[in-house]
Design a protein around this motif. Structure first.
Motif, PDB file in Angstrom:
ATOM      1  N   VAL A  26      14.719   0.038  23.646  1.00  0.00           N
ATOM      2  CA  VAL A  26      14.099  -0.419  22.404  1.00  0.00           C
ATOM      3  C   VAL A  26      12.572  -0.421  22.522  1.00  0.00           C
ATOM      4  O   VAL A  26      11.867  -0.128  21.543  1.00  0.00           O
ATOM      5  CB  VAL A  26      14.670  -1.807  22.000  1.00  0.00           C
ATOM      6  CG1 VAL A  26      14.205  -2.917  22.951  1.00  0.00           C
ATOM      7  CG2 VAL A  26      14.350  -2.149  20.557  1.00  0.00           C
ATOM      8  N   GLU A  27      12.043  -0.707  23.718  1.00  0.00           N
ATOM      9  CA  GLU A  27      10.582  -0.747  23.890  1.00  0.00           C
ATOM     10  C   GLU A  27       9.960   0.632  23.643  1.00  0.00           C
ATOM     11  O   GLU A  27       8.885   0.741  23.054  1.00  0.00           O
ATOM     12  CB  GLU A  27      10.206  -1.208  25.313  1.00  0.00           C
ATOM     13  CG  GLU A  27      10.596  -2.637  25.654  1.00  0.00           C
ATOM     14  CD  GLU A  27      12.073  -2.807  26.037  1.00  0.00           C
ATOM     15  OE1 GLU A  27      12.790  -1.778  26.172  1.00  0.00           O
ATOM     16  OE2 GLU A  27      12.513  -3.960  26.197  1.00  0.00           O
ATOM     17  N   PHE A  30      10.222   1.442  19.822  1.00  0.00           N
ATOM     18  CA  PHE A  30       9.223   0.678  19.071  1.00  0.00           C
ATOM     19  C   PHE A  30       7.829   1.287  19.265  1.00  0.00           C
ATOM     20  O   PHE A  30       7.072   1.438  18.303  1.00  0.00           O
ATOM     21  CB  PHE A  30       9.216  -0.791  19.492  1.00  0.00           C
ATOM     22  CG  PHE A  30       8.252  -1.616  18.695  1.00  0.00           C
ATOM     23  CD1 PHE A  30       8.618  -2.146  17.464  1.00  0.00           C
ATOM     24  CD2 PHE A  30       6.953  -1.829  19.142  1.00  0.00           C
ATOM     25  CE1 PHE A  30       7.716  -2.876  16.710  1.00  0.00           C
ATOM     26  CE2 PHE A  30       6.043  -2.551  18.389  1.00  0.00           C
ATOM     27  CZ  PHE A  30       6.432  -3.078  17.174  1.00  0.00           C
ATOM     28  N   GLU A  86       6.604  -7.015  17.981  1.00  0.00           N
ATOM     29  CA  GLU A  86       6.881  -6.011  19.011  1.00  0.00           C
ATOM     30  C   GLU A  86       8.360  -5.964  19.381  1.00  0.00           C
ATOM     31  O   GLU A  86       8.981  -6.997  19.660  1.00  0.00           O
ATOM     32  CB  GLU A  86       6.029  -6.317  20.254  1.00  0.00           C
ATOM     33  CG  GLU A  86       5.697  -5.067  21.043  1.00  0.00           C
ATOM     34  CD  GLU A  86       4.864  -5.374  22.291  1.00  0.00           C
ATOM     35  OE1 GLU A  86       4.309  -6.480  22.391  1.00  0.00           O
ATOM     36  OE2 GLU A  86       4.805  -4.491  23.168  1.00  0.00           O
ATOM     37  N   ASN A  87       8.900  -4.741  19.391  1.00  0.00           N
ATOM     38  CA  ASN A  87      10.292  -4.467  19.808  1.00  0.00           C
ATOM     39  C   ASN A  87      11.338  -5.130  18.904  1.00  0.00           C
ATOM     40  O   ASN A  87      12.508  -5.198  19.271  1.00  0.00           O
ATOM     41  CB  ASN A  87      10.538  -4.900  21.261  1.00  0.00           C
ATOM     42  CG  ASN A  87       9.550  -4.268  22.221  1.00  0.00           C
ATOM     43  OD1 ASN A  87       9.032  -3.177  21.950  1.00  0.00           O
ATOM     44  ND2 ASN A  87       9.262  -4.936  23.315  1.00  0.00           N
ATOM     45  N   ASP A 112      18.155  -3.832  20.729  1.00  0.00           N
ATOM     46  CA  ASP A 112      18.510  -3.393  22.082  1.00  0.00           C
ATOM     47  C   ASP A 112      20.033  -3.305  22.166  1.00  0.00           C
ATOM     48  O   ASP A 112      20.722  -4.304  21.943  1.00  0.00           O
ATOM     49  CB  ASP A 112      17.965  -4.433  23.080  1.00  0.00           C
ATOM     50  CG  ASP A 112      18.184  -4.016  24.531  1.00  0.00           C
ATOM     51  OD1 ASP A 112      18.892  -3.017  24.771  1.00  0.00           O
ATOM     52  OD2 ASP A 112      17.639  -4.698  25.414  1.00  0.00           O
ATOM     53  N   SER A 118      19.309   1.953  22.060  1.00  0.00           N
ATOM     54  CA  SER A 118      18.796   1.056  21.022  1.00  0.00           C
ATOM     55  C   SER A 118      19.132   1.597  19.640  1.00  0.00           C
ATOM     56  O   SER A 118      19.594   2.742  19.496  1.00  0.00           O
ATOM     57  CB  SER A 118      17.277   0.895  21.172  1.00  0.00           C
ATOM     58  OG  SER A 118      16.650   2.161  21.145  1.00  0.00           O
TER      59      SER A 118
END
Lengths: 158, 158
Positions: A26-27, A30, A86-87, A112, A118
């Motif tokens: 997911v990071e 994003f 964020e994320n 996530d 994700s």
């Protein structure tokens, strides 16, 4: 094999709902939405050039970009970031300057899924069902599907 | 006698439409929406105190305010101004922080009716019919009707 995109345009309601899984954390997904240098590499269909005039993806920030097709035709878009977490979440306004003053509100939720995978769930709410139908009729599906294919490539590069 | 307010919440659609005439020129009504010192004097129901944390009514600007009822209960709201065109149009996002991440998009159109009279036509588009219904159920009508009564007084002071 890329993951399928689900696009839902519920009958009689001014919404478009989009769902897509990614084989990336997911990071990373994003980041590809938040960083202008990455956004430039994937947002929009394959044959468009993208000029990013402004892209400040933080709560209170703004964006503007122009898609240019092979014939040189320009499609400018602009909006503001109401919420960026964020994320997790981006809530932004969206306007195609070719249809001035028809402004939608978009919400992208980042989830996530574990195992380095994700999901992005997006909703656009338009000020009329007609405006929503106009966007669907403009073949936004091609832009979304191809954009996410390009995003897969950006993510694969790490 | 104050002018009536028309509030329309179309069945099955996530919209609220509001219409109100004013016995004042469009420039004066627009100013009362745009200048924080004037907004403070009318926005919201009679019994609320209003604390204006930020109110920068220009394209790209932001606002945040808190309504405080006589019991001290606080109702914070925030949003961004996507488009502001003097004496014509304000398009802004709107979020009640008590329902975080449920963001609507509001469009207020200002029309000169001639003879020193004007009309404001507003539309709010919510991300779900349920969110729209929740706002209606919270008796937003009282806030709108009373706010416009207070706005009449602000306009009468010139």
């Amino acid at each position: 094999m890329s993951n399928p995109v689900t696009i839902n345009a519920p009958e009689g309601l001014p919404f478009i709902e989009i769902e897509r899984d990614f084989d990336a954390p997911v990071e990373a997904v994003f980041r590809a939405y938040a960083e202008p240098e990455l956004v430039k590499q994937w947002l929009g269909p394959h044959d468009m050039e993208m000029e990013l005039n402004e892209y400040n993806c933080s709560s209170g920030g703004q964006y503007r970009y122009v898609h240019r097709d092979p014939a040189g035709e320009e499609y400018p878009f602009r909006g503001m970031f109401h919420t960026v977490r964020e994320n997790e979440l981006i809530v932004q306004t969206f306007e195609f300057e070719g249809f001035p003053d028809v402004v939608s509100i978009e919400s992208m939720t980042f989830t996530d899924l574990g195992n380095g995978r994700s999901k992005v769930t997006g909703q656009s709410a338009f000020p009329s069902v007609e405006a929503r139908d106009g966007i669907i009729a403009s073949d936004m599906e091609t832009g979304v599907v191809q954009g996410y294919e390009r995003l897969d490539k950006v993510l694969a590069q790490g």
